[in-house]
Design a protein around this motif. Structure first.
Motif, PDB file in Angstrom:
ATOM      1  N   THR A 188       0.826  -1.211   0.000  1.00  0.00           N
ATOM      2  CA  THR A 188       0.000   0.000   0.000  1.00  0.00           C
ATOM      3  C   THR A 188       0.860   1.260   0.000  1.00  0.00           C
ATOM      4  N   SER A 189       2.171   1.089   0.144  1.00  0.00           N
ATOM      5  CA  SER A 189       3.019   2.285   0.156  1.00  0.00           C
ATOM      6  C   SER A 189       3.984   2.201  -1.025  1.00  0.00           C
ATOM      7  N   VAL A 190       4.824   3.205  -1.147  1.00  0.00           N
ATOM      8  CA  VAL A 190       5.786   3.209  -2.239  1.00  0.00           C
ATOM      9  C   VAL A 190       7.142   3.641  -1.684  1.00  0.00           C
ATOM     10  N   ILE A 306       2.248  -3.524  -9.096  1.00  0.00           N
ATOM     11  CA  ILE A 306       1.695  -3.881  -7.787  1.00  0.00           C
ATOM     12  C   ILE A 306       1.926  -5.357  -7.481  1.00  0.00           C
ATOM     13  N   ASP A 307       2.234  -6.133  -8.536  1.00  0.00           N
ATOM     14  CA  ASP A 307       2.316  -7.579  -8.389  1.00  0.00           C
ATOM     15  C   ASP A 307       3.763  -8.053  -8.521  1.00  0.00           C
ATOM     16  N   LEU A 322       7.691  -1.975  -6.211  1.00  0.00           N
ATOM     17  CA  LEU A 322       6.452  -2.694  -5.952  1.00  0.00           C
ATOM     18  C   LEU A 322       5.429  -1.695  -5.426  1.00  0.00           C
ATOM     19  N   ALA A 323       4.579  -1.194  -6.294  1.00  0.00           N
ATOM     20  CA  ALA A 323       3.623  -0.178  -5.849  1.00  0.00           C
ATOM     21  C   ALA A 323       2.490  -0.023  -6.839  1.00  0.00           C
ATOM     22  N   ASP A 324       1.414   0.561  -6.356  1.00  0.00           N
ATOM     23  CA  ASP A 324       0.284   0.942  -7.176  1.00  0.00           C
ATOM     24  C   ASP A 324       0.711   2.115  -8.065  1.00  0.00           C
ATOM     25  N   CYS A 325       0.254   2.121  -9.322  1.00  0.00           N
ATOM     26  CA  CYS A 325       0.682   3.155 -10.271  1.00  0.00           C
ATOM     27  C   CYS A 325       0.346   4.560  -9.782  1.00  0.00           C
TER      28      CYS A 325
END
Lengths: 587, 185
Positions: A188-190, A306-307, A322-325
């Motif tokens: 959930t973080s970056v 993310i994956d 590893l993060a949401d765009c």
């Protein structure tokens, strides 16, 4: 303690509590209690499909266009197995859907009962996760966990198999819609430092490129907004996969067009020659990379996904985040602001090189005054619909690639296609799903004559619910892409790819109670398209196009990005000579 | 198919990385089908399973430990770990070999070995069993069953020797493993 209701009511209540107002489904013996519960409430609307595969694709269409989770309800046995293609499709394209399947009563499981299938066994490989509910006490938690798993991290399909006795049993229900899952916890973080490093890499690069994918779309409309800002700030050229079209506007200044097997010359050349590749929410699929050991040989590669399983899967990268765009883009723009970076390189030489590649005009085709060229048909469709509130879905094949090349998407969630699995029959039910979510919008399924027949029964659904879904068939009387590959790879032996005995699509539409329109000549095309748009209710437009046109440019099998086959390499003569006299009789 | 016209885009590149054996310890929810998920993943993605052990753990939270020995290049081992970790009921995946090295993790296996024979062969089998600290857990006039615990390689060696003195059947448990020292695996 919540209220005491039946399992069937729990299912519907949980769907409503998750904010889903429409489900797609087909009743049967093992889901009768759920259908009884549907009958006795008004919160959740049910759309009756004509085949469970249609329900899955409609749920995908609903999900992809709204950003919500799509839901389908199917019965046990054949109901569940019919949904498998749709679930697999959603898995490959990361579309969040929840499939509720009925199962034979608990005490009959394993006895080969009527309409029994090992649904959790069959769908284990085509879902993110699935559950067999054996105790009514678990049902509320599983229902909400399922929605959480479907939409979290890299989204995907999940399935809940509910035996009939559990649907009848009574249990306590409370709204657990905020539930997470105890072990499934996607990032959930970056990593702030890593994002800083990406910015520095951009500043140092001479030939950077952004390669974006469906992950940006899945990250929500805000991710697309920030992507536009990020591109404006850095002036990096941008290309996208099939799944990512619309995240950056197709009319945008830095847009190079789609990349990959049928991508543009400039996008693929830029991918090959870049010194920095930033892959945002894409997965280095084989349609994208071409020959993998010659894939962008001189670049540093950054991959944001993310994956974790997508990272270093097909292509080894130099920096992985590893993060949401969306989170990545927020962080990147913040760092640019905090560090007060104003002087990104202008990449003058790089852009000049790209402009040279653009002059190849790789999408050009030979216009024909007597025959509608498929490219021309898409161009006209685009011109006549671009100012409207339009959603485009496609089936799979040449028409899909032409749509991707010639229809420009300026917004995310407007383009729905089966990318990963390549499911013929996806487009029409998906379009119905979009139309249900947005009844006032213009929803068009760009189809081929072969693909549309794979789920044509859904026309009945469209008629029943007075959906305005339009089917725009590029009818060339072939499974065009199969034929093209047979021409290119198999000595033009057109094995079983001619669409023999096609129906009269106008009459077919009329038989279902819809409208059919035929267009044969370029001069009639605009009028026919306008008529299609303006006619209320579902419409099939049979747009009869050049039969043997091939989809170019193309990276031939096993070739690298800089080894593209351009349309001009193949003359009309070569194409027509490629078919022997016996073949010509059929055309 | 010639160089110029390969029939498929799916070029398989053979990277010459050395294959390594790794022992993974996977903590999962003890729920129906969880083992099928893990081994189904290995089958679907073409990963190897050399040995597999599943049992309950110390925890009262219905957890199971899957101890799995796999082999592959370092990059394949990494792919296996992230793929397994992505499964919903998986709590955590520890690569004992990578994290703690060959001697940092304790790995044991148990084997039952049936030997059939009379006379000198029978005597030799007994002597070998003694040398390997194997217990005799069953005996008849013309057979023994030995029980041996130890590292996989040691058991391999024992079985190898036994095959020349009348070995007829082997049943092995697969590897059980924990990290050495006070910290949890």
């Amino acid at each position: 303690m919540g209220k005491n209701i039946s399992g069937a009511e729990i299912v519907i209540q949980a769907i409503a509590d998750q904010g889903v107002d429409v489900v797609f489904g087909y009743p049967g013996g093992a889901v009768l209690p759920i259908y009884d519960a549907i009958f006795q409430q008004e919160e959740v609307k049910h759309i009756l499909v004509r085949h469970e595969q249609g329900a899955a694709h409609a749920a995908e269409g609903y999900a992809r266009s709204t950003g919500k989770v799509g839901v389908l309800i199917v019965t046990s046995g054949p109901g569940a197995t019919n949904a498998v293609t749709g679930l697999t499709d959603a898995l490959l394209d990361s579309i969040p859907i929840v499939c509720i399947s009925g199962q034979v009563p608990t005490h009959l499981i394993g006895t080969d009962a009527f309409q029994e299938a090992d649904t959790v066994g069959i769908t284990r490989a085509c879902t993110k996760h699935n559950w067999l509910v054996k105790d009514i006490k678990d049902l509320p938690r599983i229902m909400h966990e399922a929605f959480y798993v479907a939409r979290s991290g890299r989204p995907g399909p999940v399935l809940i198999d509910i035996p009939k006795d559990i649907q009848f049993a009574e249990g306590d229900y409370e709204n657990l819609s905020k539930i997470t899952h105890k072990t499934y916890t996607p990032p959930t973080s970056v990593d702030h430092k890593a994002v800083g490093k990406v910015i520095e890499m951009i500043q140092r690069s001479k030939n950077p490129i952004l390669y974006t994918g469906g992950g940006v779309i899945n990250s929500g409309p805000n991710a697309s907004k920030l992507l536009k800002k990020f591109v404006e700030t850095t002036n990096i050229p941008i290309t996208s996969t099939l799944m990512g079209l619309g995240a950056y506007p197709g009319s945008g200044k830095n847009w190079l067009g789609m990349l990959g097997m049928h991508g543009t010359y400039e996008a693929n050349m830029a991918m090959h020659d870049c010194d920095l590749m930033i892959c945002l929410g894409a997965r280095f699929d084989d349609r994208i990379t071409g020959k993998i050991d010659q894939f962008s040989p001189n670049s540093k590669k950054v991959h944001i996904d993310i994956d974790a399983t997508s990272i270093n899967k097909n292509v080894d990268v130099d920096l992985a985040i590893l993060a949401d765009c969306h989170k990545f883009l927020v962080e990147a723009l913040k760092i640019i602001k905090d560090r007060n970076i104003k002087n990104f390189p202008t990449y003058q030489k790089w852009w000049t090189q790209i402009d040279t590649w653009k002059t190849v005009n790789c999408l050009k085709y030979k216009a024909n005054p007597d025959i509608i060229m498929p490219q021309y048909a898409i161009e006209r469709l685009y011109e006549l619909t671009k100012d409207k509130d339009t959603y485009i879905t496609t089936e799979v094949g040449q028409h899909q690639m032409w749509a991707a090349q010639f229809y420009k998407f300026d917004e995310p969630n407007r383009w729905l296609t089966s990318g990963g699995l390549g499911t013929m029959g996806y487009g029409f039910p998906a379009a119905n799903g979009v139309q249900v979510a947005f009844p006032e919008s213009l929803v068009i399924d760009i189809a081929g004559d072969a693909s549309i027949l794979m789920n044509i029964q859904e026309l009945s659904t469209a008629v029943q619910y007075r959906l305005n879904t339009k089917i725009f068939i590029l009818n060339n009387s072939y499974m065009g892409m199969v034929r093209q590959w047979q021409q290119l790879l198999h000595g033009n032996r057109i094995s079983e790819s001619y669409s023999e005995s096609l129906p009269d699509f106008v009459k077919l539409a009329e038989a279902y109670g819809a409208t059919g329109i035929l267009a044969k000549k370029p001069k009639d095309l605009d009028e026919a398209i306008i008529k299609m748009i303006e006619t209320p209710g579902p419409v099939i437009m049979d747009c009869q196009v050049a039969n043997l046109e091939n989809c170019f440019p193309m990276i031939p099998s096993g070739k690298a990005h800089n080894d593209m086959l351009l349309g001009e390499d193949v003359s009309d003569e070569q194409v027509s000579n490629a078919i022997d006299d016996d073949g010509k009789i059929m055309v | 198919m010639n160089e110029k016209n390969p029939a498929s885009t799916y070029d398989i590149i053979k990277v010459n990385e050395n294959e390594e054996k790794h022992t993974l310890s996977i903590i999962v929810d003890d729920e129906p089908g969880v083992l099928a998920r893990v081994i189904g993943l290995f089958a679907a993605r073409g990963f190897n399973i050399d040995s597999l052990t599943v049992s309950e753990t110390e925890s009262k939270n219905q957890l199971s430990r899957i101890t799995l020995v796999t082999s592959g290049s370092p990059s394949v081992i990494e792919k296996i770990k992230v793929q397994v970790d992505r499964l919903v009921p998986v709590h955590r995946v520890s690569d004992l070999t990578a994290q703690y090295g060959q001697y940092g993790a304790l790995e044991r296996e148990l084997a039952l070995i049936k030997v059939k024979g009379t006379g000198n062969k029978r005597l030799e089998a007994l002597r070998l069993a003694e040398a390997f600290d194997a217990q005799t857990v069953d005996a008849s006039l013309d057979s023994f069953i030995f029980q041996i615990t130890g590292r996989t390689r040691e058991i391999d060696r024992f079985i190898n020797l036994m095959s020349s003195v009348g070995l007829t059947e082997v049943s092995r448990t697969g590897v059980a493993a924990l990290k050495r020292g006070a910290d949890n695996t």
